[in-house]
Design a protein around this motif. Structure first.
Motif, PDB file in Angstrom:
ATOM      1  N   ALA A 157      -0.886  -3.608  35.955  1.00  0.00           N
ATOM      2  CA  ALA A 157       0.311  -4.458  36.130  1.00  0.00           C
ATOM      3  C   ALA A 157       1.439  -3.930  35.259  1.00  0.00           C
ATOM      4  O   ALA A 157       1.195  -3.399  34.170  1.00  0.00           O
ATOM      5  CB  ALA A 157      -0.029  -5.888  35.744  1.00  0.00           C
ATOM      6  N   ALA A 158       2.681  -4.092  35.736  1.00  0.00           N
ATOM      7  CA  ALA A 158       3.848  -3.657  34.957  1.00  0.00           C
ATOM      8  C   ALA A 158       3.908  -4.469  33.666  1.00  0.00           C
ATOM      9  O   ALA A 158       3.549  -5.646  33.651  1.00  0.00           O
ATOM     10  CB  ALA A 158       5.117  -3.877  35.779  1.00  0.00           C
ATOM     11  N   PRO A 159       4.339  -3.872  32.539  1.00  0.00           N
ATOM     12  CA  PRO A 159       4.401  -4.616  31.282  1.00  0.00           C
ATOM     13  C   PRO A 159       5.437  -5.748  31.347  1.00  0.00           C
ATOM     14  O   PRO A 159       6.404  -5.660  32.103  1.00  0.00           O
ATOM     15  CB  PRO A 159       4.805  -3.548  30.264  1.00  0.00           C
ATOM     16  CG  PRO A 159       5.367  -2.426  31.047  1.00  0.00           C
ATOM     17  CD  PRO A 159       4.776  -2.480  32.407  1.00  0.00           C
ATOM     18  N   TRP A 160       5.227  -6.787  30.518  1.00  0.00           N
ATOM     19  CA  TRP A 160       6.069  -7.993  30.586  1.00  0.00           C
ATOM     20  C   TRP A 160       7.552  -7.705  30.348  1.00  0.00           C
ATOM     21  O   TRP A 160       8.425  -8.377  30.839  1.00  0.00           O
ATOM     22  CB  TRP A 160       5.572  -9.044  29.568  1.00  0.00           C
ATOM     23  CG  TRP A 160       5.709  -8.588  28.123  1.00  0.00           C
ATOM     24  CD1 TRP A 160       4.784  -7.961  27.370  1.00  0.00           C
ATOM     25  CD2 TRP A 160       6.866  -8.710  27.283  1.00  0.00           C
ATOM     26  NE1 TRP A 160       5.266  -7.671  26.116  1.00  0.00           N
ATOM     27  CE2 TRP A 160       6.543  -8.126  26.032  1.00  0.00           C
ATOM     28  CE3 TRP A 160       8.140  -9.253  27.438  1.00  0.00           C
ATOM     29  CZ2 TRP A 160       7.449  -8.070  24.975  1.00  0.00           C
ATOM     30  CZ3 TRP A 160       9.043  -9.192  26.378  1.00  0.00           C
ATOM     31  CH2 TRP A 160       8.695  -8.605  25.161  1.00  0.00           C
ATOM     32  N   PHE A 161       7.838  -6.632  29.581  1.00  0.00           N
ATOM     33  CA  PHE A 161       9.241  -6.389  29.202  1.00  0.00           C
ATOM     34  C   PHE A 161      10.033  -5.676  30.289  1.00  0.00           C
ATOM     35  O   PHE A 161      11.239  -5.512  30.181  1.00  0.00           O
ATOM     36  CB  PHE A 161       9.313  -5.603  27.886  1.00  0.00           C
ATOM     37  CG  PHE A 161       8.544  -4.300  27.899  1.00  0.00           C
ATOM     38  CD1 PHE A 161       9.054  -3.199  28.558  1.00  0.00           C
ATOM     39  CD2 PHE A 161       7.320  -4.186  27.251  1.00  0.00           C
ATOM     40  CE1 PHE A 161       8.355  -1.999  28.573  1.00  0.00           C
ATOM     41  CE2 PHE A 161       6.618  -2.995  27.259  1.00  0.00           C
ATOM     42  CZ  PHE A 161       7.134  -1.896  27.924  1.00  0.00           C
ATOM     43  N   GLU A 162       9.344  -5.240  31.365  1.00  0.00           N
ATOM     44  CA  GLU A 162      10.042  -4.403  32.350  1.00  0.00           C
ATOM     45  C   GLU A 162      11.259  -5.100  32.972  1.00  0.00           C
ATOM     46  O   GLU A 162      12.356  -4.545  32.985  1.00  0.00           O
ATOM     47  CB  GLU A 162       9.058  -3.955  33.441  1.00  0.00           C
ATOM     48  CG  GLU A 162       9.731  -3.085  34.470  1.00  0.00           C
ATOM     49  CD  GLU A 162       8.778  -2.201  35.264  1.00  0.00           C
ATOM     50  OE1 GLU A 162       7.654  -1.948  34.813  1.00  0.00           O
ATOM     51  OE2 GLU A 162       9.201  -1.764  36.345  1.00  0.00           O
TER      52      GLU A 162
END
Ligand SMILES: C[S@@+](CC[C@H](N)C(=O)[O-])C[C@H]1O[C@@H](n2cnc3c(N)ncnc32)[C@H](O)[C@@H]1O
Ligand code: SF4
Length: 453
Positions: free
Chosen positions: A7-12
């Motif tokens: 999954a893409a990191p939360w900050f993206e």
């Protein structure tokens, strides 16, 4: 690598949103009168970027400044280019490294060689890098480039997957994946650095296809590999969607990790998306046109950017106006933007850390202590998300930071692409009263064809 997509990191999402707003303002240029405003020569030698906008075939995803190749047009363009280079020489500019990009600089090899010879006769150039396409990997072109002192050849491949090559309109002009591998194998060892440009996150690119691409590159053992995340612009979005489908940005992180893992052991990062083959012998060559060892760079040719003393400049995208201005003895700069101190610092932060490290000595010499308090919020945010770490001599990117910087650089290019779209809107007006020798201009916007870098 596991079949489960990461999954893409939360900050993206917050990071790209924030950056988009910042870049929209930074890339708002003003029209300038070239008589009033052209860059002044920096005290020390800097990088020269030479833009050659011609391509034999125009790829649907590309929003660089590029136009359909015509022999007479290209010849006249190269003549104007050489006169522009002389104008910079007359103004006291000195260049130490040359990057020729496009478009496809090798469409007219004799003209390109003459231009490189001129540059070498004017300045003691250390490195010369040239972009090309697989159909130009021929003995004749190698000889011309080597005689002109080219040390790094960068070949646009994008993928070895025939289905993807067909979708992106590159199978017919540049050959099948197998044919490209054979041409790259013939080119290997001819230049100190052979770089291959690849792209990831096409809608119909499967993880398997991407991993096969990386395995092919490892087997070829080229010196350098650049993996660009697929980027778009307003002018290319519809065309891209039609030919390539709708890319899913949430897969970007997973694909990037797959690339890192599959290259691991054989290649090491030279920037957030460029990888050099591990080798006991280190060669000094430019990484790519976006990472320079000098602060300033000058772009010549239509649609080229310069950054000199904290100010961005852009030359006209109209080939007619470009030639007219040079005939009048003017530098063909038509747009400019002075960066504020904060924007200069953020630009350095972006560009230097894209190249993996920001040495304290560099910052101190350029900005003194104020850099640390003016950039404190940015640096704190980057540390908080684990993107950077402070070491003894420099701030360095962490593995997580590499993805962060790849994202930020992609946002930067997207903003540049939007700017190019704006510049293209002026082409028709700018070319009014143009040279009949150039014929009608071809522009990629508004349904016709276009170019740019
Ligand atoms: C602008 S081209 C110039 C050199 C040559 N004509 C070629 O096709 O490689 C340089 C590289 O930019 C990258 N590029 C172009 N358009 C892109 C896009 N929309 N997104 C990501 N990378 C892109 C491709 O990898 C391409 O090889
Ligand atoms: S410059 Fe753009 S259009 Fe031309 S060949 Fe390269 S990717 Fe395709």
């Amino acid at each position: 690598m596991t079949e489960m997509a990461l999954a893409a990191p939360w900050f993206e999402a917050p990071l790209t949103g924030l950056l988009r707003r910042e870049l929209a303002s930074a890339m708002r240029f003003d029209a300038v009168s070239p008589a009033e405003l052209a860059p002044a020569a920096p005290a020390s030698p800097c990088q020269l970027y030479v833009h050659v906008p011609f391509c034999e075939s125009l790829c649907p995803f590309c929003s660089f400044h590029r136009v359909q190749y015509r022999q007479e047009k290209a010849q006249a363009y190269f003549e104007a280019l050489r006169r522009e280079i002389l104008l910079y020489h007359d103004r006291g500019f000195q260049f130490s490294d040359v990057y020729v990009g496009g478009g496809t600089p090798t469409v007219a090899p004799a003209e390109l060689a003459a231009t490189l010879r001129l540059i070498r006769s004017l300045w003691p150039v250390r490195t010369v890098s040239v972009e090309t396409n697989p159909n130009h990997l021929t003995e004749e072109i190698f000889d011309a480039l080597l005689a002109a002192g080219v040390g790094r050849l960068s070949v646009g491949v994008q993928s070895f997957d025939d289905e993807l090559l067909k979708e992106m309109g590159r199978y017919a002009p540049y050959g099948s994946g197998e044919a490209i591998v054979a041409r790259l194998a013939a080119a290997r060892g001819r230049f100190p650095t052979l770089n291959v440009d690849m792209m990831f996150n096409f809608a119909r690119q499967s993880p398997r296809s991407l991993e096969r691409d990386v395995a092919t590159l490892r087997a070829l053992a080229v010196e350098q590999v650049s993996f660009y995340p697929l980027m778009s612009a307003a002018s290319t979005r519809r065309r891209m969607q039609k030919s390539l489908g709708q890319a899913d940005p949430s897969r970007r992180f997973d694909y990037y990790q797959r690339i890192l893992q599959a290259l691991g052991g054989a290649y090491e990062p030279a920037s957030a998306w460029c990888f050099s083959r591990r080798s006991p012998v280190q060669t000094r060559s430019p990484i790519d046109e976006y990472i320079t060892h000098q602060d300033d760079y000058v772009g010549v040719g239509s649609g080229a950017f310069s950054y000199v003393d904290g100010r961005m400049y852009c030359t006209t995208f109209s080939l007619n106006r470009y030639r007219r201005m040079i005939d009048d003895g003017q530098l063909p700069v038509t747009q400019s933007k002075a960066f504020t101190l904060g924007q200069r610092m953020r630009y350095d932060l972006l560009v230097r850390l894209f190249g993996l490290s920001l040495p304290y000595s560099y910052v101190e010499a350029k900005y003194g202590g104020r850099f640390w308090w003016l950039m404190a919020p940015e640096l704190a945010a980057m540390r908080l998300i684990g993107a950077i770490r402070a070491e003894r001599d420099a701030i360095r990117l962490t593995p997580r930071g590499m993805y962060c910087w790849a994202l930020m650089m992609a946002e930067f290019f997207t903003a540049v692409n939007e700017f190019r779209d704006q510049m293209r809107l002026h082409i028709r007006d700018e070319s009014a009263g143009g040279y009949s020798a150039w014929g009608a201009e071809e522009s990629g916007c508004a349904g016709s064809r276009q170019v740019a870098r």
